[in-house]
Design a protein around this motif. Structure first.
Motif, PDB file in Angstrom:
ATOM      1  N   PHE A 240       3.435  -2.187   4.662  1.00 17.21           N
ATOM      2  CA  PHE A 240       3.438  -1.030   3.760  1.00 17.21           C
ATOM      3  C   PHE A 240       2.528   0.097   4.250  1.00 17.21           C
ATOM      4  CE2 PHE A 240       3.975  -4.479   0.335  1.00 17.21           C
ATOM      5  CZ  PHE A 240       5.359  -4.458   0.457  1.00 17.21           C
ATOM      6  N   ASN A 241       1.944  -0.029   5.428  1.00  9.63           N
ATOM      7  CA  ASN A 241       0.840   0.823   5.865  1.00  9.63           C
ATOM      8  C   ASN A 241       1.352   2.073   6.581  1.00  9.63           C
ATOM      9  OD1 ASN A 241      -1.896   1.450   6.257  1.00  9.63           O
ATOM     10  ND2 ASN A 241      -1.913   0.479   8.271  1.00  9.63           N
ATOM     11  N   SER A 242       1.492   3.161   5.856  1.00  9.34           N
ATOM     12  CA  SER A 242       2.047   4.387   6.425  1.00  9.34           C
ATOM     13  C   SER A 242       1.040   5.129   7.292  1.00  9.34           C
ATOM     14  CB  SER A 242       2.496   5.330   5.303  1.00  9.34           C
ATOM     15  OG  SER A 242       2.912   6.571   5.826  1.00  9.34           O
ATOM     16  N   ARG A 243       1.561   5.818   8.293  1.00 10.17           N
ATOM     17  CA  ARG A 243       0.750   6.794   9.023  1.00 10.17           C
ATOM     18  C   ARG A 243       0.367   7.944   8.085  1.00 10.17           C
ATOM     19  NH1 ARG A 243       2.492   7.324  15.225  1.00 10.17           N
ATOM     20  NH2 ARG A 243       3.279   5.203  15.575  1.00 10.17           N
ATOM     21  N   ASP A 244      -0.615   8.726   8.494  1.00 13.01           N
ATOM     22  CA  ASP A 244      -1.028   9.891   7.718  1.00 13.01           C
ATOM     23  C   ASP A 244      -0.130  11.090   8.034  1.00 13.01           C
ATOM     24  OD1 ASP A 244      -3.061   8.426   6.633  1.00 13.01           O
ATOM     25  OD2 ASP A 244      -4.692   9.469   7.653  1.00 13.01           O
ATOM     26  N   LEU A 245       0.067  11.911   7.027  1.00 18.54           N
ATOM     27  CA  LEU A 245       0.850  13.133   7.173  1.00 18.54           C
ATOM     28  C   LEU A 245       0.038  14.191   7.914  1.00 18.54           C
ATOM     29  CD1 LEU A 245       3.436  14.724   6.286  1.00 18.54           C
ATOM     30  CD2 LEU A 245       2.166  15.365   4.223  1.00 18.54           C
TER      31      LEU A 245
ATOM     32  N   THR B 207     -11.400  11.225  10.532  1.00 19.88           N
ATOM     33  CA  THR B 207     -10.735   9.927  10.446  1.00 19.88           C
ATOM     34  C   THR B 207      -9.267  10.098  10.058  1.00 19.88           C
ATOM     35  OG1 THR B 207     -11.510   9.735   8.165  1.00 19.88           O
ATOM     36  CG2 THR B 207     -12.817   8.652   9.864  1.00 19.88           C
ATOM     37  N   TYR B 208      -8.404   9.292  10.680  1.00 16.11           N
ATOM     38  CA  TYR B 208      -6.980   9.357  10.360  1.00 16.11           C
ATOM     39  C   TYR B 208      -6.298   8.072  10.819  1.00 16.11           C
ATOM     40  CZ  TYR B 208      -6.187  10.459  15.307  1.00 16.11           C
ATOM     41  OH  TYR B 208      -6.140  10.413  16.680  1.00 16.11           O
ATOM     42  N   ARG B 209      -5.102   7.809  10.283  1.00 14.10           N
ATOM     43  CA  ARG B 209      -4.300   6.634  10.662  1.00 14.10           C
ATOM     44  C   ARG B 209      -3.091   7.072  11.488  1.00 14.10           C
ATOM     45  NH1 ARG B 209      -4.740   5.839   5.171  1.00 14.10           N
ATOM     46  NH2 ARG B 209      -6.011   4.099   4.446  1.00 14.10           N
TER      47      ARG B 209
ATOM     48  N   GLY C 207       6.177  12.767   7.809  1.00 16.37           N
ATOM     49  CA  GLY C 207       6.640  12.334   6.497  1.00 16.37           C
ATOM     50  C   GLY C 207       8.127  12.547   6.302  1.00 16.37           C
ATOM     51  N   PHE C 208       8.486  13.134   5.157  1.00 16.94           N
ATOM     52  CA  PHE C 208       9.887  13.344   4.784  1.00 16.94           C
ATOM     53  C   PHE C 208      10.390  14.747   5.107  1.00 16.94           C
ATOM     54  CE2 PHE C 208       8.505   9.800   2.268  1.00 16.94           C
ATOM     55  CZ  PHE C 208       9.617   9.020   2.033  1.00 16.94           C
ATOM     56  N   PHE C 209       9.538  15.593   5.679  1.00 12.25           N
ATOM     57  CA  PHE C 209       9.908  16.998   5.830  1.00 12.25           C
ATOM     58  C   PHE C 209      11.155  17.211   6.687  1.00 12.25           C
ATOM     59  CE2 PHE C 209       5.441  17.810   4.575  1.00 12.25           C
ATOM     60  CZ  PHE C 209       5.701  18.711   3.543  1.00 12.25           C
ATOM     61  N   PHE C 210      11.377  16.355   7.683  1.00 14.33           N
ATOM     62  CA  PHE C 210      12.523  16.523   8.577  1.00 14.33           C
ATOM     63  C   PHE C 210      13.524  15.389   8.426  1.00 14.33           C
ATOM     64  CE2 PHE C 210       8.923  18.743  10.494  1.00 14.33           C
ATOM     65  CZ  PHE C 210       9.462  20.011  10.619  1.00 14.33           C
ATOM     66  N   GLY C 211      13.561  14.790   7.243  1.00 10.96           N
ATOM     67  CA  GLY C 211      14.478  13.688   6.982  1.00 10.96           C
ATOM     68  C   GLY C 211      13.714  12.425   6.636  1.00 10.96           C
TER      69      GLY C 211
END
Length: 415
Positions: A226-231, A296-298, A303-307
Motif C-alpha cells: 500500500f506504500n505509495s511514492r510521494d507526489l 525527506t521524500y519517498r 499521481g493521477f494527473f496524467f492517468g
C-alpha cells in the motif's frame, strides 16, 4: 492567466513563519481539535492570532482546518470552537462535513469556507453544489487527472476556486477517507488520529492455519503493497496553471521547518519563473530538481494527473524516506557578539561544515567556530534537542535562515 496561490502547511507557529518567509502565499494550519492531524503540534488560539498577524504583515493568508468527519459528540465542541475562531479571524476554514459546514455558516458567516479533499470532490456538479451553499473554494480529489480538472474548470463559475495537491505524501484510500487505522488500532483517520497502516508490511494468514504467515509478493519486489511514492509536480507547472487551478497545495502538516522551507522556496521560484516566461522556467529546471530532493521524500510520482498510476507508483521493498539533509535549527536572531541564536533540533559539533539555507535560493556553507549555551558556557557539541544555543558561524546570517547538514547516507527514517 492568473498566477496560482502557493499554499504551504505548517505544524507550529515557528513553521508558519518559515513558510511565509520562504515564499508561501497562504498557510494552512490546524487548531487543537477537529482537524485531521491530531498528532501534529497544532496551534493554540494565541498562536493562531500571532500567526495570522505575522502572515498578514507579510501579505499572506492563513486557513484553519476543521475537516474531520464529525460524530454527534463533536458538534457541541465544534460550535464552541467556531465561536472562538470568529474572534481569531482566519482567512478561511477548511471543512469536509456538511454538518460542520452548516455550523460555520451559522456562527461565522464572514469567514470563507473551503471544502476539503475529504469531501470526495470529483465532478463539476459537486463543485456547483458547494458553490450554491456558499463555499468560496473546493479542494479537488487527488484522483482527478489534468484533463478532468480542465473540464471541471470550464463547467463551474469563474469565482469558484479550485485548490489541488501538487506535492507530498499520497494516501492509499480514496480522497484520504480510510478505515484501516480504526480497524487495526482504534484510532480513526477520519477523526485526525491516523496511524498510517498503509506504510506497514503485510502478510496473508489462511483462516485454518492461524499463526502461519504467508508472504505477500508483487512481482517479487516485496510486501509494502500500500506504500505509495510521494507526489511531485515541479516539472509540470505549465500544465497545472493551464488547467485553471487557483491554488497549488503542498501536503505535510506533520513536517519539519526544513521540509517546509525547501518545498516552499523551490515551488515559489518555479511558479515565479514560469510567469516570467516558460523559457526561464525550463532553463532553471535543474535547480528545482536539485533542491526538491533536499527534503525527506519517498521517491516521486505524478499521481493521477496524467492517468491512473501503475505499479511503478508504489514502493514495495521498504517504508523509509530518502533523506539527504538533517535539520539543525532556525536562526532566531543575532546577539551582541554576532552569534546566531537557535533552538537546536539535531546534534552538531564545533568544526563541522554546515549550510545556511536562505529564502532567496542561496545555500551558504559555514563552519561552526563555536557553540555557547544560554549562560555563555563554551560547548564542543550540541547533543540535546530543543536546547537554546548561540553559535559562531563566522559571518552574519538573518532571522529565519535554516541551518542544515548534508548526510552521507541517503536512506534514513524521517526525523
Amino acid at each position: 492567466m492568473k498566477k496560482p496561490e502557493l499554499l504551504i502547511p505548517a505544524s507550529s507557529l515557528e513553521v508558519l513563519k518559515v513558510a511565509v518567509i520562504f515564499g508561501a502565499d497562504a498557510v494552512y494550519i490546524g487548531g487543537e481539535a477537529f482537524g485531521l492531524r491530531a498528532k501534529a503540534k497544532n496551534f493554540s488560539l494565541d498562536d493562531m492570532k500571532e500567526g495570522i498577524r505575522f502572515a498578514h504583515a507579510h501579505q499572506a493568508k492563513v486557513y484553519v482546518t476543521a475537516n474531520i468527519l464529525a460524530h454527534n459528540r463533536d458538534l457541541l465542541g465544534i460550535r464552541e470552537y467556531f465561536t472562538e475562531l470568529k474572534e481569531v479571524e482566519p482567512d478561511a476554514l477548511i471543512i469536509s462535513d456538511p454538518g460542520v459546514f452548516t455550523l460555520a455558516k451559522e456562527i461565522c458567516p464572514e469567514i470563507e469556507i473551503h471544502i476539503s479533499t475529504q469531501a470526495n470532490n470529483t465532478n463539476y456538479e459537486t463543485y456547483r453544489f458547494w458553490h450554491r451553499l456558499g463555499a468560496k473554494r473546493v479542494v479537488s480529489a487527488r484522483e482527478l487527472s489534468l484533463t478532468e480538472l480542465r473540464e471541471l474548470r470550464s463547467q463551474i463559475p469563474d469565482e469558484l476556486e479550485i485548490e489541488t495537491f501538487i506535492h507530498g505524501a499520497m494516501c492509499i484510500s480514496y480522497s484520504g477517507r480510510c478505515l484501516l487505522s480504526n480497524y487495526f488500532t482504534g484510532r480513526d483517520a477520519n477523526q485526525g488520529a491516523c496511524t498510517h497502516p498503509c506504510r506497514w508490511k503485510y502478510a496473508v494468514v489462511e483462516e485454518t492455519r492461524p499463526g502461519e504467515y504467508l508472504p505477500v509478493y508483487e512481482n517479487e519486489r516485496g510486501t509494502y503493497i500500500f506504500n505509495s511514492r510521494d507526489l511531485c509536480m515541479i516539472e509540470h507547472i505549465p500544465e497545472l496553471a493551464g488547467a485553471g487551478i487557483d491554488s497549488f497545495k503542498i501536503e505535510g502538516r506533520m513536517k519539519t521547518a526544513l521540509y517546509v522551507a525547501t518545498v516552499a522556496r523551490t515551488y515559489r521560484r518555479a511558479i515565479d519563473d514560469y510567469f516570467v516566461s516558460e523559457e526561464t522556467y525550463r532553463a532553471n529546471m535543474p535547480w528545482y530538481l536539485e533542491q526538491i530532493v533536499n527534503c525527506t521524500y519517498r521517491q516521486f510520482t505524478t499521481g493521477f494527473f496524467f492517468g491512473r498510476p501503475d505499479e511503478s507508483s508504489q514502493i514495495y521493498d521498504n517504508n523509509t524516506y530518502v533523506k539527504e539533509y538533517t535539520y539543525l535549527g532556525i536562526v532566531g536572531g543575532i546577539n551582541e557578539k554576532g552569534f546566531c541564536r537557535i533552538e537546536q533540533r539535531n546534534k552538531f559539533s564545533v568544526g563541522e561544515t554546515i549550510e545556511a539555507m536562505k529564502p532567496d535560493g542561496r545555500n551558504i556553507p559555514v563552519i561552526v567556530r563555536g557553540i555557547q549555551d544560554e549562560d555563555g558556557n563554551e560547548m564542543e557539541s550540541a547533543p540535546h534537542p530543543k536546547q537554546i544555543l548561540y553559535i559562531d558561524l563566522g559571518q552574519p546570517l538573518a532571522e529565519f535562515d535554516i541551518l542544515r547538514r548534508q548526510e552521507k547516507e541517503e536512506q534514513a527514517d524521517e526525523q
